[in-house]
Enzyme design. Structure first.
Site: not given
Ligand code: IVH
Length: 687
Positions: A114, A116, A118, A234, A332, A426, A429, A444, A449
């Site tokens: 999946e 991740k 942010d 998720y 990551k 500056c 000025c 400054c 200014c």
């Molecule tokens: S699963 C026990 N799935 O990333 C498993 N986390 O760095 C818990 N996050 O704490 C998380 N996308 O807040 C999961 N597809 C995803 C995610 C995800 C973002 C976050 C989540 C987690 C953090 C860890």
């Protein structure tokens, strides 16, 4: 490394990681890139593993970053919210798989991959299919209750589909369930807000994640509603009946992570844009790379892939460490970087005189856009990285939407390249710059200014200020250059004859501008307060101040305690307001504005409306209220025209009681004084 040396380094790293955790999770103002943070944390974890005697229960490596803040009610998760182990290396991802292969005795394990997201982790609770609560991750054990703020999220359903008719499509709705996901902000919304802030001369947010994190932790849900947040789900936390029971009852969607995605969707919840299933590590790795290609088209910033065992039964068998599951890992993606030549460093002067260095770059393609400018943050940062004009520098756009220069390629440095000397005067000025104790900013100090005047006037006239149409960047530039405007008050001294000299057919625009200037004299008070550009005071605080004090004169004289009695105003802001009005020039501006006919209006706000109801009423507070501090409750009563007293008598109008209320409550009951709780109190205020 000796054990003593290691102890020292470990202590240092713990302090550093702890500080960055606080900046990231609590303040939403990280100072370093995720990659650099992960590297510090990794070094700490490695040292702790090498020197186990140094291990402490409270090391940042054993807990999840804590986002809990003052002002929120905390709530205990029914099932803890864990974090994920993460890695930037393919080899470590393969090692993760090998551990599971050893455990299960087979290579072809089924995974789900999946994005991740942010964002900010959140846990939503639905009881009998109805949304009841949203809580941040907090310490993992308990988090902040952000229900009111989460309710501003349009796509968050109040009720799960299938909740009303049990048989609906055979989708079982659990009696009680915690659903986990991320709150985020789209890039488009992030850019809209930053544009507004730029117009208002406010500091820009570096990326959507910080802005979303700052927004969800606003104490005022109305403020949150103005910024559009979104959510994606998720995962499952506590679930009753348990997934095992449901799976036994034939609801096979609850047996796997891939099934869960379908189920979340069927319940009407927003889910990830895409997920993949893969068998074995080779296929999984291919899919991770596919995700890396596709992620830029997603609505949310995606900084990695999360790889999870698909089968819930296998997940249970693999188990967890204290902090993270063994059945999942985050891979990551390294932020995208590009190398290009630094042609020049220009220095901009802001409204408060801060000098900000900007890198002028040979245009380069980065994450789908052409980048020709990047921030260099401040003087110290240039020195620390020894960035020189002519250098080849790396530009990065991680979660950062505003590109930043992250380093120099020393191998490509030409011999005649000299260290950059930050201007001591500056650039606009010529005044000698200053750096105040404890500040990184170089300023400054000349309030006259032209660069500062321009920015101050623009801020005052902006949409978040008194909103004068026609006073944009170009016009203000001209007025300052001509010497007609040397400060905010001069806006109200503009002469038609002067303006008519600006061009041939400017009659109409001049009259429009003068009409807009005239109209702005009756702007709402908070706009004028915000427009003054008091350090740390933004629009939200300006509104509070306007509602509380009702006039510029009263605000300028406000005693510190009165300022502090307002909910959203703490020590820093109170000090800044007092310092601002202690400055003769600033007091003078207030009297000039008033003499020039500026008469801000104070429309009836809910608090003012309620004043009629609370005027002359006496309150006694006792016990702890669920979400209001004693100070905030007092301020609310006073703003609404009431009074707070320390003891209960027959004259007391209401006793406002919270948890653990003591003798005052008993006395109220014996005297027959009405006792109200926080909800009833808010109703009285018309909230
Ligand atoms: S699963 C026990 N799935 O990333 C498993 N986390 O760095 C818990 N996050 O704490 C998380 N996308 O807040 C999961 N597809 C995803 C995610 C995800 C973002 C976050 C989540 C987690 C953090 C860890």
């Amino acid at each position: 490394m000796t054990s003593a040396e290691a102890q020292q380094r470990i202590a240092q790293l713990r302090a550093q990681v702890g500080r960055h955790d606080d900046l990231y999770y609590r303040q939403a103002k990280p100072e370093i890139a995720d990659f650099d943070y992960d590297r510090l944390k990794r070094e700490l974890a490695d040292l702790e593993a090498q020197f186990p005697e140094s291990m402490e229960a409270d090391s940042p490596t054993t807990r999840v970053g804590d986002d809990r803040l003052e002002g929120f009610v905390t709530f205990r998760h029914r099932q803890p919210m864990q974090s994920l182990d993460n890695t930037y290396s393919e080899a470590e991802l393969r090692a993760f798989h090998q551990r599971l292969v050893k455990l299960f005795g087979r290579e072809d394990l089924a995974y789900v991959v999946e994005p991740k997201i942010d964002g900010i982790a959140v846990s939503l609770t639905y009881e009998k299919g109805r949304f009841v609560r949203a809580v941040t991750r907090g310490s993992g054990i308990e988090g902040d209750d952000i229900t009111a703020n989460a309710q501003t999220i349009y796509a968050l359903p109040r009720e799960l589909k299938g909740a009303s008719s049990r048989a609906a499509k055979g989708v079982p709705v659990p009696g009680s369930v915690e659903i986990r996901g991320e709150i985020f902000m789209t890039l488009a919304e992030f850019e809209r807000i930053n544009r507004e802030r730029e117009e208002a001369g406010e500091v820009l947010f570096a990326n959507p994640r910080n802005l979303a994190a700052g927004t969800i932790k606003q104490l005022d849900a109305r403020e949150v509603a103005r910024r559009k947040l979104e959510v994606v789900l998720y995962g499952l936390g506590f679930c009753e009946p348990t997934p095992e029971q449901s799976a036994r009852d034939g609801a096979d969607l609850l047996g796997t992570q891939s099934g869960l995605h379908g189920l979340l969707k069927a319940w009407g919840l927003p889910t990830v844009e895409r997920f993949w299933t893969a068998r074995g590590i080779d296929e999984t790795w291919r899919v991770v790379q596919e995700l890396d290609q596709l992620r830029h088209s997603f609505a949310y910033a995606t900084d990695g892939a999360v790889i999870k065992l698909d089968s819930f039964a296998q997940q249970r068998e693999a188990g967890s460490t204290a902090k993270a599951p063994r059945w999942a890992i985050a891979y990551k993606f390294t932020a995208e970087r590009a190398e290009t030549r630094l042609k020049a460093i220009t220095v901009q002067v802001g409204r408060t005189g801060v000098l900000t260095p900007v890198a002028e770059l040979e245009p380069v393609q980065l994450a789908g856009t052409t980048v020709s400018r990047a921030t260099l943050h401040n003087r110290d940062e240039i020195g620390r990285k020894d960035i020189r004009v002519g250098d080849f520098v790396q530009v990065e756009k991680a979660g950062e939407v505003i590109p930043a220069v992250v380093g120099v390629n020393l191998a490509r440095r030409l011999p005649d390249c000299v260290a950059y000397v930050f201007p001591s005067q500056c650039p606009v000025c010529g005044t000698r710059v200053v750096q105040y104790d404890g500040e990184v900013a170089v300023r400054c100090p000349n309030v006259g200014c032209p660069a500062q005047v321009r920015r101050r006037v623009l801020h005052f006239a902006s949409k978040a200020g008194v909103d004068i149409e026609g006073l944009g960047e170009a016009m203000v530039g001209t007025l300052v250059e001509k010497g007609w405007v040397k400060g905010i008050a001069d806006i109200y001294r503009l002469r038609r004859d002067d303006l008519l000299t600006l061009g041939k057919s400017v009659e109409k625009s001049t009259d429009n501008l003068l009409a807009a200037v005239e109209a702005s004299k009756r702007a709402e008070l908070w706009r004028v307060v915000n427009g003054l550009g008091i350090t740390h005071v933004g629009a939200a605080a300006a509104k509070e101040l306007a509602a509380r004090f009702g006039s510029l004169e009263a605000l300028a004289e406000a005693p510190r305690d009165d300022l502090l009695s307002i909910g959203g105003i703490g020590d820093t802001m109170a000090d800044a307001i007092i310092a601002h009005f202690n400055e003769p020039r600033n007091r003078d501006l207030v009297s000039q504005l008033l003499n020039l006919g500026v008469a801000p209006t104070t429309p009836m706000r809910p608090a003012a409306v309620a004043a009629a109801a609370l005027a002359g009423k006496t309150f006694v507070l006792t016990g702890t209220l669920p979400s209001l501090s004693r100070e905030t409750a007092t301020a609310k009563i006073e703003v609404a025209g009431g009074r707070v007293s320390g003891s209960v008598s027959r004259k007391t109008s209401y006793v406002l009681a919270g948890e653990d209320a003591g003798s005052k409550l008993e006395k109220a009951r014996s005297l027959g004084v009405p006792v109200i709780d926080e909800t009833e109190f808010r109703q009285l205020l018309g909230e």
